[in-house]
Motif scaffolding. Structure first.
Motif, PDB file in Angstrom:
ATOM      1  N   SER A 188       0.829  -1.202   0.000  1.00 56.22           N
ATOM      2  CA  SER A 188       0.000   0.000   0.000  1.00 56.22           C
ATOM      3  C   SER A 188       0.866   1.256   0.000  1.00 56.22           C
ATOM      4  CB  SER A 188      -0.923   0.009   1.223  1.00 56.22           C
ATOM      5  OG  SER A 188      -0.188  -0.060   2.430  1.00 56.22           O
ATOM      6  N   ASN A 189       0.476   2.194  -0.859  1.00 59.04           N
ATOM      7  CA  ASN A 189       1.164   3.485  -0.967  1.00 59.04           C
ATOM      8  C   ASN A 189       2.639   3.368  -1.353  1.00 59.04           C
ATOM      9  OD1 ASN A 189      -0.869   5.655   0.037  1.00 59.04           O
ATOM     10  ND2 ASN A 189      -1.023   3.994   1.536  1.00 59.04           N
ATOM     11  N   CYS A 190       3.050   2.256  -1.915  1.00 59.18           N
ATOM     12  CA  CYS A 190       4.461   2.139  -2.305  1.00 59.18           C
ATOM     13  C   CYS A 190       4.641   2.619  -3.750  1.00 59.18           C
ATOM     14  CB  CYS A 190       4.975   0.714  -2.142  1.00 59.18           C
ATOM     15  SG  CYS A 190       4.481  -0.412  -3.444  1.00 59.18           S
ATOM     16  N   ASN A 191       5.867   2.948  -4.080  1.00 57.12           N
ATOM     17  CA  ASN A 191       6.205   3.455  -5.412  1.00 57.12           C
ATOM     18  C   ASN A 191       6.844   2.336  -6.220  1.00 57.12           C
ATOM     19  OD1 ASN A 191       7.107   4.783  -7.663  1.00 57.12           O
ATOM     20  ND2 ASN A 191       8.486   6.181  -6.605  1.00 57.12           N
ATOM     21  N   LEU A 192       6.111   1.867  -7.243  1.00 51.68           N
ATOM     22  CA  LEU A 192       6.610   0.807  -8.115  1.00 51.68           C
ATOM     23  C   LEU A 192       6.840   1.316  -9.532  1.00 51.68           C
ATOM     24  CD1 LEU A 192       4.268  -1.979  -6.775  1.00 51.68           C
ATOM     25  CD2 LEU A 192       6.744  -2.237  -6.893  1.00 51.68           C
ATOM     26  N   SER A 193       7.003   2.608  -9.661  1.00 49.25           N
ATOM     27  CA  SER A 193       7.184   3.175 -10.997  1.00 49.25           C
ATOM     28  C   SER A 193       8.472   2.666 -11.640  1.00 49.25           C
ATOM     29  CB  SER A 193       7.213   4.707 -10.927  1.00 49.25           C
ATOM     30  OG  SER A 193       8.295   5.161 -10.127  1.00 49.25           O
ATOM     31  N   ASP A 194       8.361   2.313 -12.919  1.00 51.79           N
ATOM     32  CA  ASP A 194       9.500   1.847 -13.707  1.00 51.79           C
ATOM     33  C   ASP A 194      10.101   0.550 -13.172  1.00 51.79           C
ATOM     34  OD1 ASP A 194      11.042   2.255 -16.018  1.00 51.79           O
ATOM     35  OD2 ASP A 194      12.712   3.045 -14.844  1.00 51.79           O
ATOM     36  N   ALA A 195       9.398  -0.139 -12.283  1.00 50.86           N
ATOM     37  CA  ALA A 195       9.885  -1.424 -11.778  1.00 50.86           C
ATOM     38  C   ALA A 195       9.554  -2.534 -12.772  1.00 50.86           C
ATOM     39  CB  ALA A 195       9.261  -1.738 -10.419  1.00 50.86           C
ATOM     40  N   ALA A 213       3.408   3.590 -12.406  1.00 47.71           N
ATOM     41  CA  ALA A 213       3.643   4.243 -13.694  1.00 47.71           C
ATOM     42  C   ALA A 213       4.840   3.616 -14.407  1.00 47.71           C
ATOM     43  CB  ALA A 213       3.894   5.739 -13.486  1.00 47.71           C
ATOM     44  N   LEU A 214       4.663   3.314 -15.694  1.00 51.41           N
ATOM     45  CA  LEU A 214       5.743   2.765 -16.522  1.00 51.41           C
ATOM     46  C   LEU A 214       6.276   1.441 -15.987  1.00 51.41           C
ATOM     47  CD1 LEU A 214       7.709   6.095 -17.127  1.00 51.41           C
ATOM     48  CD2 LEU A 214       6.214   4.933 -18.762  1.00 51.41           C
ATOM     49  N   THR A 215       5.440   0.708 -15.267  1.00 55.90           N
ATOM     50  CA  THR A 215       5.853  -0.550 -14.662  1.00 55.90           C
ATOM     51  C   THR A 215       5.664  -1.705 -15.644  1.00 55.90           C
ATOM     52  OG1 THR A 215       5.119   0.334 -12.532  1.00 55.90           O
ATOM     53  CG2 THR A 215       5.536  -2.021 -12.639  1.00 55.90           C
TER      54      THR A 215
END
Length: 263
Positions: A188-195, A213-215
């Motif tokens: 929850s609320n973690c940043n997985l962008s570009d992962a 985003a961009l994941t």
């Protein structure tokens, strides 16, 4: 001394125990012992295995007394700080704990950016607010660990066991989570962008308000996952059917942002 009983007491903290076990294992790997014993140092799973390992080494003439000064320094250290204990034992925390057993250790808030922890055993560890930026945690066992607020941007977590971990508010931007097991994880609320989550298992994971985003989501298993208010934009591997399913379950696809980006 023919076993662990003569080396250190049983009631040590997880940090002291992890450091002393690692020191012992690396020391044994340097000794002129048969290949089968060296192989055991790479694959022991518990206290009993390590006990048997020391008994076998003693039978081949290893003198553990040479370790007693180091052992006593770690046992009598004034605090339980992992980095300080490792230094007392002559270990490099950024290099020497790959494949090491770190069961239940407290590494809260430490800076271990770039550390090599591949295949390490960190079940139940307290890793809240730790900095593991660009660290190698490939194939590590982190099941049940608390990584809330952790910095894991560009970290390698490919093949890692993250079952039931807490990654709430963690930064996983650019991380490699290929084939990672994130079943029942709190994201929850973690940043997985570009992962890169190619082939990752997110069954029953909590992705509430997570950013994706961009994941790369090719082959991700979202079965039972809570995706309410998770924000997705320009992600790879999302078919129209998957997109429709996630949208019905509360995920938000930022189409307006995508349109602005194209314009």
């Amino acid at each position: 001394m023919t076993g662990l009983e003569g080396l250190w007491p049983h009631n040590l903290s997880p940090n002291r125990l992890a450091v002393l076990e690692r020191k012992l294992v690396l020391w044994l790997q340097e000794q002129p012992l048969p290949a089968e014993i060296h192989e055991m140092t790479l694959h022991y799973n518990n206290h009993e295995d390590l006990q048997l390992l020391t008994q076998k080494a003693a039978a081949y003439g290893c003198h553990f007394s040479v370790l007693q000064t180091t052992v006593q320094a770690v046992i009598s250290a004034p605090n339980d700080n992992f980095l300080e204990l490792a230094e007392l034992a002559g270990l490099n925390p950024f290099e020497d704990f790959a494949q090491g057993r770190l069961l239940g250790v407290n590494l809260r808030g430490l800076n271990l950016s770039g550390a090599k922890l591949t295949k390490s055993y960190l079940r139940g560890a307290d890793l809240t607010d730790i900095d593991l930026t660009s660290a190698d945690l490939s194939n590590a066992n982190l099941a049940g660990a608390d990584l809330s607020g952790a910095l894991l941007s560009d970290a390698d977590l490919s093949g890692a066991d993250l079952h039931r971990v807490s990654l709430a508010l963690a930064n996983l931007s650019g991380a490699n989570l290929t084939q990672a097991n994130l079943e029942d994880a709190n994201l929850s609320n973690c940043n997985l962008s570009d992962a890169n989550l190619t082939g990752a298992c997110l069954k029953n994971a909590d992705l509430h308000q997570a950013g994706l985003a961009l994941t790369n989501l090719v082959g991700v298993d979202f079965t039972g996952a809570n995706v309410k208010e998770a924000r997705l934009w320009h992600d790879a591997g999302i078919s129209n059917n998957v997109k429709e399913d996630l949208t019905q379950r509360g995920a938000i696809f930022d189409e307006n942002i995508e349109k602005i980006h194209r314009d």
